[in-house]
Design an enzyme around this catalytic site. Sequence first.
Site, short mmCIF file in Angstrom:
data_model
loop_
_atom_site.label_atom_id
_atom_site.label_comp_id
_atom_site.label_asym_id
_atom_site.label_seq_id
_atom_site.Cartn_x
_atom_site.Cartn_y
_atom_site.Cartn_z
N SER A 239 6.73 -13.64 3.91
CA SER A 239 6.40 -12.42 4.63
C SER A 239 5.48 -11.57 3.76
O SER A 239 5.14 -11.93 2.65
CB SER A 239 7.67 -11.64 4.98
OG SER A 239 8.17 -11.03 3.80
N LYS A 240 5.12 -10.41 4.31
CA LYS A 240 4.21 -9.50 3.61
C LYS A 240 4.76 -9.08 2.26
O LYS A 240 4.01 -8.84 1.33
CB LYS A 240 3.98 -8.25 4.46
CG LYS A 240 3.02 -8.46 5.60
CD LYS A 240 2.33 -7.14 5.91
CE LYS A 240 1.47 -7.23 7.15
NZ LYS A 240 0.35 -8.13 7.03
#
Length: 461
Positions: A239-240
Amino acid sequence: MIRTRFAPSPTGSLHVGNARIAVLNWLLTRRHAGCFVLRIEDTDTDRNVSGAEAGIRQDLLWLGLDWDEGPGQGEYGPYRQSERAASYHRFAARLRDEGHAYPCFCAEGEDSLERRDRCACAALDPEAAPARAGGEPHTLRFRVPADRTIAIDDAVRGRVEFDSGEIADFVLLRSDGRPTYNFAVVVDDIEMRITHVIRGVGHLSNTPRQALLFDALGVERPVFAHVPMILGPDRQKLSKRHGAAGMAEYRTQGYHPDGLLNYLSLLSWSSPSGEDVLTRGQLVAEISLDRIGVADAMFDPARLSWLSAKHIERMTLDDLVAAVRPFVDDARFHLDDVELAAAVAATRTHYATFADVNAQLEAFFPQGEPHRIDSPVIDAAYAILSGIDEWNEDNLRVALKDIAKMSGVKGPALYQPLRRALTGREHGPPLGAVLFVQGRDLALTSLGTASESTSTNGDEN
Ligand code: GLU
Protein backbone atom coordinates in the site's frame (compact mmCIF):
# COMPACT_ATOMS: atom_id res chain seq x y z
CA MET A 1 1.04 -15.98 -32.71
CA ILE A 2 0.50 -15.28 -29.04
CA ARG A 3 -2.24 -12.88 -28.04
CA THR A 4 -2.26 -11.44 -24.55
CA ARG A 5 -4.38 -8.87 -22.81
CA PHE A 6 -4.17 -6.32 -20.06
CA ALA A 7 -7.62 -5.90 -18.59
CA PRO A 8 -7.79 -3.07 -16.07
CA SER A 9 -10.96 -1.84 -14.46
CA PRO A 10 -11.17 1.94 -14.83
CA THR A 11 -11.27 2.60 -11.09
CA GLY A 12 -8.10 4.68 -10.71
CA SER A 13 -4.51 5.16 -11.79
CA LEU A 14 -2.23 2.21 -12.52
CA HIS A 15 -0.58 1.13 -9.30
CA VAL A 16 2.54 -0.95 -8.86
CA GLY A 17 0.61 -4.24 -8.82
CA ASN A 18 -1.33 -3.92 -12.03
CA ALA A 19 1.41 -2.00 -13.83
CA ARG A 20 3.65 -5.00 -13.18
CA ILE A 21 1.05 -7.28 -14.81
CA ALA A 22 0.89 -4.97 -17.83
CA VAL A 23 4.70 -4.97 -18.06
CA LEU A 24 4.97 -8.77 -18.04
CA ASN A 25 2.22 -9.16 -20.64
CA TRP A 26 3.77 -6.53 -22.87
CA LEU A 27 7.33 -7.88 -22.60
CA LEU A 28 6.25 -11.45 -23.35
CA THR A 29 4.12 -10.33 -26.26
CA ARG A 30 6.91 -8.27 -27.78
CA ARG A 31 9.38 -11.08 -27.21
CA HIS A 32 7.20 -13.42 -29.29
CA ALA A 33 6.08 -10.77 -31.79
CA GLY A 34 2.50 -11.29 -30.68
CA CYS A 35 -0.49 -9.04 -30.21
CA PHE A 36 -1.11 -7.09 -26.98
CA VAL A 37 -4.74 -6.21 -26.31
CA LEU A 38 -6.00 -3.49 -23.98
CA ARG A 39 -9.43 -4.34 -22.63
CA ILE A 40 -11.38 -2.08 -20.33
CA GLU A 41 -13.33 -4.03 -17.70
CA ASP A 42 -15.98 -1.47 -16.89
CA THR A 43 -19.03 -3.62 -16.14
CA ASP A 44 -18.96 -2.70 -12.48
CA THR A 45 -20.46 0.69 -13.23
CA ASP A 46 -20.62 1.79 -9.57
CA ARG A 47 -16.86 1.56 -9.25
CA ASN A 48 -15.94 3.24 -12.53
CA VAL A 49 -14.15 6.54 -12.11
CA SER A 50 -14.55 9.06 -14.89
CA GLY A 51 -11.24 9.84 -16.56
CA ALA A 52 -9.64 6.65 -15.23
CA GLU A 53 -9.46 4.99 -18.65
CA ALA A 54 -7.64 8.01 -20.09
CA GLY A 55 -5.30 7.99 -17.08
CA ILE A 56 -4.52 4.30 -17.55
CA ARG A 57 -3.74 4.85 -21.23
CA GLN A 58 -1.43 7.71 -20.32
CA ASP A 59 0.30 5.61 -17.65
CA LEU A 60 0.81 2.71 -20.07
CA LEU A 61 2.23 4.95 -22.78
CA TRP A 62 4.52 6.65 -20.27
CA LEU A 63 5.93 3.21 -19.40
CA GLY A 64 6.35 2.63 -23.14
CA LEU A 65 3.70 -0.10 -23.23
CA ASP A 66 1.84 0.31 -26.49
CA TRP A 67 -1.06 -1.94 -27.42
CA ASP A 68 -1.98 -3.39 -30.79
CA GLU A 69 -5.70 -3.63 -30.18
CA GLY A 70 -7.92 -1.77 -27.76
CA PRO A 71 -10.87 0.60 -27.67
CA GLY A 72 -11.35 1.99 -31.16
CA GLN A 73 -8.58 -0.15 -32.65
CA GLY A 74 -8.66 -3.79 -33.79
CA GLU A 75 -10.94 -6.36 -35.37
CA TYR A 76 -12.02 -8.40 -32.32
CA GLY A 77 -13.70 -5.61 -30.37
CA PRO A 78 -15.47 -3.78 -28.97
CA TYR A 79 -12.78 -3.70 -26.29
CA ARG A 80 -14.83 -2.09 -23.52
CA GLN A 81 -17.00 -4.54 -21.62
CA SER A 82 -19.78 -1.97 -21.35
CA GLU A 83 -20.09 -2.16 -25.17
CA ARG A 84 -20.16 -5.95 -25.36
CA ALA A 85 -23.63 -6.79 -24.02
CA ALA A 86 -24.66 -8.46 -27.30
CA SER A 87 -21.79 -10.96 -27.03
CA TYR A 88 -22.55 -11.82 -23.41
CA HIS A 89 -26.20 -12.43 -24.22
CA ARG A 90 -25.34 -14.56 -27.23
CA PHE A 91 -22.99 -16.79 -25.20
CA ALA A 92 -25.46 -16.91 -22.31
CA ALA A 93 -28.24 -18.11 -24.62
CA ARG A 94 -25.97 -20.82 -25.93
CA LEU A 95 -25.05 -22.05 -22.45
CA ARG A 96 -28.69 -22.06 -21.43
CA ASP A 97 -29.83 -23.84 -24.59
CA GLU A 98 -27.20 -26.52 -24.12
CA GLY A 99 -28.19 -27.08 -20.49
CA HIS A 100 -25.00 -25.58 -18.96
CA ALA A 101 -26.89 -22.71 -17.36
CA TYR A 102 -30.34 -22.17 -15.89
CA PRO A 103 -32.48 -19.25 -14.82
CA CYS A 104 -32.35 -18.91 -11.04
CA PHE A 105 -35.02 -17.13 -9.04
CA CYS A 106 -33.11 -17.12 -5.74
CA ALA A 107 -31.90 -13.87 -4.24
CA GLU A 108 -28.95 -12.47 -6.13
CA GLY A 109 -25.48 -12.13 -4.72
CA GLU A 110 -25.25 -15.51 -3.09
CA ASP A 111 -23.08 -18.14 -4.75
CA SER A 112 -22.62 -20.33 -1.67
CA LEU A 113 -22.77 -24.12 -1.57
CA GLU A 114 -25.59 -23.82 1.01
CA ARG A 115 -27.69 -21.94 -1.51
CA ARG A 116 -27.08 -24.62 -4.06
CA ASP A 117 -28.25 -27.29 -1.65
CA ARG A 118 -31.52 -25.57 -0.91
CA CYS A 119 -32.20 -24.09 -4.36
CA ALA A 120 -34.66 -25.84 -6.58
CA CYS A 121 -34.03 -23.71 -9.65
CA ALA A 122 -31.37 -26.01 -11.05
CA ALA A 123 -33.94 -28.78 -11.18
CA LEU A 124 -36.73 -26.76 -12.78
CA ASP A 125 -38.23 -28.26 -15.88
CA PRO A 126 -36.14 -26.77 -18.69
CA GLU A 127 -39.31 -26.37 -20.73
CA ALA A 128 -41.17 -24.44 -18.01
CA ALA A 129 -38.29 -22.31 -16.71
CA PRO A 130 -38.01 -20.05 -19.79
CA ALA A 131 -41.69 -19.09 -19.51
CA ARG A 132 -41.31 -18.25 -15.85
CA ALA A 133 -38.02 -16.48 -16.57
CA GLY A 134 -39.81 -14.18 -18.99
CA GLY A 135 -41.79 -12.53 -16.23
CA GLU A 136 -39.90 -12.86 -12.98
CA PRO A 137 -36.58 -11.29 -12.00
CA HIS A 138 -33.87 -13.89 -12.22
CA THR A 139 -30.21 -14.47 -12.77
CA LEU A 140 -28.62 -16.96 -15.12
CA ARG A 141 -26.52 -19.49 -13.26
CA PHE A 142 -23.86 -21.86 -14.50
CA ARG A 143 -24.44 -25.50 -13.64
CA VAL A 144 -21.14 -26.70 -12.15
CA PRO A 145 -20.63 -30.36 -13.02
CA ALA A 146 -20.50 -32.66 -10.00
CA ASP A 147 -17.49 -34.73 -8.93
CA ARG A 148 -14.94 -33.38 -11.27
CA THR A 149 -11.32 -32.49 -10.74
CA ILE A 150 -10.52 -29.27 -12.54
CA ALA A 151 -6.81 -29.27 -13.28
CA ILE A 152 -5.10 -26.09 -14.40
CA ASP A 153 -1.60 -26.35 -15.84
CA ASP A 154 -0.43 -22.97 -14.71
CA ALA A 155 2.66 -21.74 -16.53
CA VAL A 156 4.06 -20.28 -13.32
CA ARG A 157 2.70 -22.49 -10.55
CA GLY A 158 2.56 -25.84 -12.31
CA ARG A 159 -0.46 -28.09 -11.98
CA VAL A 160 -3.15 -26.76 -9.65
CA GLU A 161 -6.23 -28.88 -8.97
CA PHE A 162 -9.68 -27.87 -7.80
CA ASP A 163 -12.60 -30.07 -6.80
CA SER A 164 -15.82 -29.07 -8.54
CA GLY A 165 -17.73 -30.09 -5.40
CA GLU A 166 -16.25 -27.03 -3.70
CA ILE A 167 -17.59 -24.68 -6.35
CA ALA A 168 -21.20 -23.57 -6.14
CA ASP A 169 -23.25 -22.84 -9.25
CA PHE A 170 -22.33 -19.27 -10.05
CA VAL A 171 -24.11 -16.36 -11.68
CA LEU A 172 -23.30 -15.53 -15.30
CA LEU A 173 -25.86 -12.78 -15.87
CA ARG A 174 -27.22 -10.60 -13.09
CA SER A 175 -30.94 -9.88 -12.92
CA ASP A 176 -30.33 -6.54 -14.66
CA GLY A 177 -28.67 -8.41 -17.53
CA ARG A 178 -25.08 -7.39 -16.76
CA PRO A 179 -22.47 -10.16 -16.89
CA THR A 180 -20.41 -11.16 -13.88
CA TYR A 181 -16.62 -10.86 -13.96
CA ASN A 182 -15.97 -14.58 -14.53
CA PHE A 183 -18.40 -14.81 -17.42
CA ALA A 184 -17.42 -11.56 -19.16
CA VAL A 185 -13.73 -12.41 -18.99
CA VAL A 186 -14.24 -15.80 -20.64
CA VAL A 187 -16.45 -14.42 -23.41
CA ASP A 188 -13.93 -11.65 -24.02
CA ASP A 189 -10.92 -13.96 -23.96
CA ILE A 190 -12.66 -16.23 -26.48
CA GLU A 191 -13.79 -13.49 -28.84
CA MET A 192 -10.48 -11.66 -28.60
CA ARG A 193 -8.61 -14.93 -29.35
CA ILE A 194 -6.48 -14.60 -26.21
CA THR A 195 -3.85 -17.35 -26.01
CA HIS A 196 -2.15 -16.39 -22.71
CA VAL A 197 -3.82 -15.08 -19.58
CA ILE A 198 -1.08 -13.59 -17.42
CA ARG A 199 -2.42 -11.99 -14.25
CA GLY A 200 -2.07 -11.74 -10.49
CA VAL A 201 -2.36 -14.81 -8.29
CA GLY A 202 -5.42 -13.20 -6.72
CA HIS A 203 -7.32 -14.46 -9.76
CA LEU A 204 -6.24 -18.09 -9.33
CA SER A 205 -9.38 -18.91 -7.37
CA ASN A 206 -11.49 -17.64 -10.28
CA THR A 207 -9.67 -19.81 -12.76
CA PRO A 208 -11.55 -23.10 -12.22
CA ARG A 209 -14.84 -21.29 -12.93
CA GLN A 210 -13.38 -19.79 -16.06
CA ALA A 211 -11.92 -23.15 -17.10
CA LEU A 212 -15.35 -24.77 -16.71
CA LEU A 213 -16.84 -22.10 -18.95
CA PHE A 214 -14.21 -22.67 -21.64
CA ASP A 215 -14.87 -26.40 -21.43
CA ALA A 216 -18.67 -25.98 -21.59
CA LEU A 217 -18.30 -23.74 -24.62
CA GLY A 218 -16.01 -26.23 -26.29
CA VAL A 219 -13.18 -23.73 -26.64
CA GLU A 220 -9.59 -24.60 -25.86
CA ARG A 221 -8.47 -22.87 -22.66
CA PRO A 222 -5.73 -20.26 -22.91
CA VAL A 223 -2.45 -20.77 -21.09
CA PHE A 224 -2.91 -19.44 -17.56
CA ALA A 225 0.01 -17.85 -15.75
CA HIS A 226 -0.58 -16.52 -12.24
CA VAL A 227 2.10 -14.17 -11.02
CA PRO A 228 2.82 -13.91 -7.27
CA MET A 229 1.84 -11.02 -5.06
CA ILE A 230 3.85 -7.93 -4.23
CA LEU A 231 4.10 -7.30 -0.49
CA GLY A 232 5.45 -4.50 1.62
CA PRO A 233 8.63 -5.11 3.63
CA ASP A 234 6.37 -6.02 6.58
CA ARG A 235 4.90 -8.84 4.47
CA GLN A 236 1.53 -7.09 4.37
CA LYS A 237 -0.42 -6.26 1.23
CA LEU A 238 1.38 -3.48 -0.60
CA SER A 239 0.00 0.00 0.00
CA LYS A 240 0.94 3.67 -0.02
CA ARG A 241 2.37 3.45 3.46
CA HIS A 242 5.14 1.23 2.01
CA GLY A 243 6.07 4.09 -0.31
CA ALA A 244 4.32 2.54 -3.31
CA ALA A 245 2.80 5.14 -5.60
CA GLY A 246 0.72 5.14 -8.75
CA MET A 247 2.39 5.48 -12.14
CA ALA A 248 1.00 9.01 -12.45
CA GLU A 249 2.87 9.97 -9.27
CA TYR A 250 6.11 8.37 -10.40
CA ARG A 251 5.77 10.31 -13.62
CA THR A 252 5.27 13.64 -11.85
CA GLN A 253 8.08 12.80 -9.42
CA GLY A 254 10.39 12.45 -12.40
CA TYR A 255 11.31 8.78 -12.32
CA HIS A 256 12.84 7.41 -15.51
CA PRO A 257 10.12 5.24 -17.09
CA ASP A 258 12.71 2.65 -18.14
CA GLY A 259 13.81 2.44 -14.51
CA LEU A 260 10.25 1.63 -13.55
CA LEU A 261 9.88 -0.86 -16.39
CA ASN A 262 13.11 -2.51 -15.28
CA TYR A 263 12.04 -2.52 -11.64
CA LEU A 264 8.53 -3.85 -12.27
CA SER A 265 9.86 -6.66 -14.45
CA LEU A 266 12.36 -7.70 -11.78
CA LEU A 267 9.61 -7.88 -9.16
CA SER A 268 8.71 -11.34 -10.40
CA TRP A 269 11.36 -12.33 -12.88
CA SER A 270 15.14 -12.48 -12.99
CA SER A 271 17.45 -12.21 -15.95
CA PRO A 272 19.42 -15.34 -16.90
CA SER A 273 22.45 -13.03 -17.20
CA GLY A 274 22.12 -12.10 -13.53
CA GLU A 275 22.15 -8.43 -14.54
CA ASP A 276 19.94 -5.96 -12.68
CA VAL A 277 20.13 -2.95 -14.96
CA LEU A 278 18.40 -3.93 -18.18
CA THR A 279 17.29 -1.86 -21.11
CA ARG A 280 13.89 -2.26 -22.69
CA GLY A 281 15.52 -4.20 -25.55
CA GLN A 282 17.31 -6.56 -23.16
CA LEU A 283 14.12 -7.18 -21.22
CA VAL A 284 12.22 -8.02 -24.40
CA ALA A 285 15.02 -10.33 -25.53
CA GLU A 286 15.30 -12.17 -22.21
CA ILE A 287 11.85 -12.36 -20.65
CA SER A 288 10.27 -15.80 -20.32
CA LEU A 289 7.44 -17.30 -18.29
CA ASP A 290 9.63 -20.05 -16.90
CA ARG A 291 11.85 -17.56 -15.07
CA ILE A 292 8.89 -16.13 -13.16
CA GLY A 293 9.11 -17.47 -9.62
CA VAL A 294 6.31 -18.43 -7.24
CA ALA A 295 7.64 -16.54 -4.22
CA ASP A 296 5.93 -13.28 -3.32
CA ALA A 297 7.93 -10.22 -4.27
CA MET A 298 8.94 -7.53 -1.80
CA PHE A 299 8.51 -3.90 -2.77
CA ASP A 300 11.66 -1.88 -2.28
CA PRO A 301 11.46 1.86 -3.08
CA ALA A 302 15.23 2.27 -2.65
CA ARG A 303 15.87 -0.26 -5.41
CA LEU A 304 13.38 1.50 -7.65
CA SER A 305 15.24 4.81 -7.16
CA TRP A 306 18.55 3.08 -7.77
CA LEU A 307 17.33 1.65 -11.07
CA SER A 308 15.88 4.99 -12.10
CA ALA A 309 19.32 6.54 -11.38
CA LYS A 310 21.07 3.85 -13.43
CA HIS A 311 18.83 4.50 -16.42
CA ILE A 312 19.32 8.25 -16.09
CA GLU A 313 23.11 7.75 -16.01
CA ARG A 314 22.88 5.98 -19.36
CA MET A 315 21.04 8.80 -21.11
CA THR A 316 22.80 11.05 -23.57
CA LEU A 317 23.33 14.57 -22.28
CA ASP A 318 20.84 15.99 -24.79
CA ASP A 319 18.15 13.53 -23.75
CA LEU A 320 18.78 14.17 -20.07
CA VAL A 321 18.60 17.95 -20.52
CA ALA A 322 15.32 17.58 -22.40
CA ALA A 323 13.98 15.26 -19.70
CA VAL A 324 14.86 17.54 -16.76
CA ARG A 325 13.73 20.77 -18.47
CA PRO A 326 10.04 20.45 -17.48
CA PHE A 327 11.08 19.91 -13.85
CA VAL A 328 13.23 23.04 -13.53
CA ASP A 329 11.70 25.52 -11.10
CA ASP A 330 11.63 28.50 -13.46
CA ALA A 331 10.73 30.89 -10.67
CA ARG A 332 14.08 30.21 -9.03
CA PHE A 333 16.36 29.38 -11.94
CA HIS A 334 16.44 31.35 -15.16
CA LEU A 335 18.57 29.23 -17.45
CA ASP A 336 18.75 28.95 -21.19
CA ASP A 337 19.36 25.56 -22.78
CA VAL A 338 23.14 25.95 -22.95
CA GLU A 339 23.37 26.94 -19.28
CA LEU A 340 21.09 24.11 -18.23
CA ALA A 341 23.13 21.65 -20.29
CA ALA A 342 26.33 22.84 -18.57
CA ALA A 343 24.77 22.40 -15.14
CA VAL A 344 23.45 18.94 -16.00
CA ALA A 345 26.76 17.87 -17.55
CA ALA A 346 28.57 18.82 -14.33
CA THR A 347 26.16 16.89 -12.09
CA ARG A 348 24.88 14.09 -14.27
CA THR A 349 25.76 11.16 -12.03
CA HIS A 350 23.68 12.61 -9.19
CA TYR A 351 20.14 12.10 -10.42
CA ALA A 352 17.73 9.44 -9.15
CA THR A 353 14.84 11.33 -10.70
CA PHE A 354 14.56 14.19 -13.18
CA ALA A 355 13.08 16.31 -10.40
CA ASP A 356 16.47 16.20 -8.64
CA VAL A 357 17.54 18.91 -11.06
CA ASN A 358 16.45 21.67 -8.65
CA ALA A 359 18.55 20.36 -5.79
CA GLN A 360 21.50 20.07 -8.19
CA LEU A 361 21.02 23.62 -9.53
CA GLU A 362 21.06 25.09 -6.04
CA ALA A 363 24.75 24.26 -5.73
CA PHE A 364 25.51 26.64 -8.63
CA PHE A 365 23.98 29.69 -6.97
CA PRO A 366 24.74 31.81 -3.91
CA GLN A 367 23.31 30.79 -0.59
CA GLY A 368 23.18 33.04 2.47
CA GLU A 369 24.45 36.61 2.71
CA PRO A 370 27.59 37.52 0.75
CA HIS A 371 30.49 38.04 3.11
CA ARG A 372 34.00 39.33 3.13
CA ILE A 373 36.61 37.05 1.64
CA ASP A 374 40.12 38.02 2.48
CA SER A 375 42.12 36.64 -0.41
CA PRO A 376 44.15 38.08 -3.29
CA VAL A 377 42.28 35.63 -5.50
CA ILE A 378 39.08 37.68 -5.36
CA ASP A 379 40.49 40.85 -6.89
CA ALA A 380 42.42 38.88 -9.51
CA ALA A 381 39.25 36.96 -10.40
CA TYR A 382 37.25 40.14 -10.70
CA ALA A 383 39.85 41.75 -12.94
CA ILE A 384 40.25 38.79 -15.25
CA LEU A 385 36.61 37.72 -15.45
CA SER A 386 35.37 41.22 -16.13
CA GLY A 387 37.69 41.32 -19.15
CA ILE A 388 36.31 38.17 -20.81
CA ASP A 389 34.80 38.83 -24.25
CA GLU A 390 32.54 35.91 -24.51
CA TRP A 391 31.24 34.17 -21.40
CA ASN A 392 31.63 30.57 -22.44
CA GLU A 393 33.08 27.49 -20.78
CA ASP A 394 36.30 27.47 -22.85
CA ASN A 395 37.10 31.07 -22.04
CA LEU A 396 36.28 30.50 -18.37
CA ARG A 397 38.70 27.59 -18.17
CA VAL A 398 41.46 29.80 -19.57
CA ALA A 399 40.43 32.59 -17.17
CA LEU A 400 40.82 30.32 -14.15
CA LYS A 401 44.44 29.66 -15.18
CA ASP A 402 45.02 33.38 -15.63
CA ILE A 403 43.61 34.06 -12.16
CA ALA A 404 46.09 31.54 -10.74
CA LYS A 405 48.97 33.30 -12.54
CA MET A 406 47.92 36.80 -11.55
CA SER A 407 47.31 35.98 -7.88
CA GLY A 408 50.19 33.54 -7.57
CA VAL A 409 47.82 31.12 -5.86
CA LYS A 410 46.70 27.71 -7.06
CA GLY A 411 44.92 24.52 -5.93
CA PRO A 412 42.54 24.68 -2.97
CA ALA A 413 43.86 28.11 -1.93
CA LEU A 414 42.56 29.36 -5.28
CA TYR A 415 39.33 27.43 -5.56
CA GLN A 416 38.04 27.61 -2.00
CA PRO A 417 37.80 31.40 -1.66
CA LEU A 418 36.44 31.67 -5.20
CA ARG A 419 33.77 29.08 -4.53
CA ARG A 420 32.83 30.74 -1.25
CA ALA A 421 32.57 34.11 -2.94
CA LEU A 422 30.39 32.71 -5.73
CA THR A 423 28.16 30.25 -3.86
CA GLY A 424 28.75 30.66 -0.14
CA ARG A 425 29.60 26.94 0.00
CA GLU A 426 32.66 24.82 0.67
CA HIS A 427 31.92 22.19 -1.98
CA GLY A 428 30.11 21.96 -5.26
CA PRO A 429 30.35 21.49 -9.01
CA PRO A 430 33.52 22.50 -10.94
CA LEU A 431 34.10 26.25 -10.78
CA GLY A 432 34.12 26.73 -14.55
CA ALA A 433 30.59 25.31 -14.68
CA VAL A 434 29.51 27.42 -11.69
CA LEU A 435 30.77 30.60 -13.38
CA PHE A 436 29.13 29.75 -16.66
CA VAL A 437 25.77 28.76 -15.18
CA GLN A 438 25.62 31.85 -12.95
CA GLY A 439 26.37 34.07 -15.92
CA ARG A 440 28.58 37.12 -16.08
CA ASP A 441 26.35 39.52 -14.14
CA LEU A 442 25.69 37.38 -11.11
CA ALA A 443 29.29 36.07 -10.91
CA LEU A 444 30.82 39.56 -11.09
CA THR A 445 28.32 40.94 -8.59
CA SER A 446 29.21 38.19 -6.10
CA LEU A 447 32.95 38.75 -6.59
CA GLY A 448 32.54 42.52 -6.40
CA THR A 449 30.65 42.21 -3.13
CA ALA A 450 33.27 39.87 -1.67
CA SER A 451 36.13 42.24 -2.52
CA GLU A 452 34.24 45.43 -1.55
CA SER A 453 33.50 44.05 1.85
CA THR A 454 37.23 43.33 2.14
CA SER A 455 38.11 46.99 1.62
CA THR A 456 35.22 48.27 3.77
CA ASN A 457 36.38 46.04 6.53
CA GLY A 458 39.96 47.23 5.98
CA ASP A 459 38.90 50.89 6.30
CA GLU A 460 37.32 50.24 9.64
CA ASN A 461 40.49 48.70 10.96
N1 GLU B 1 -10.12 -6.65 -14.42
C1 GLU B 1 -9.35 -7.55 -13.65
C2 GLU B 1 -8.50 -6.78 -12.66
O1 GLU B 1 -8.45 -5.58 -12.70
C3 GLU B 1 -8.43 -8.41 -14.47
C4 GLU B 1 -9.13 -9.63 -14.95
C5 GLU B 1 -8.22 -10.67 -15.54
O2 GLU B 1 -7.03 -10.41 -15.78
O3 GLU B 1 -8.73 -11.76 -15.80
O4 GLU B 1 -7.89 -7.36 -11.82
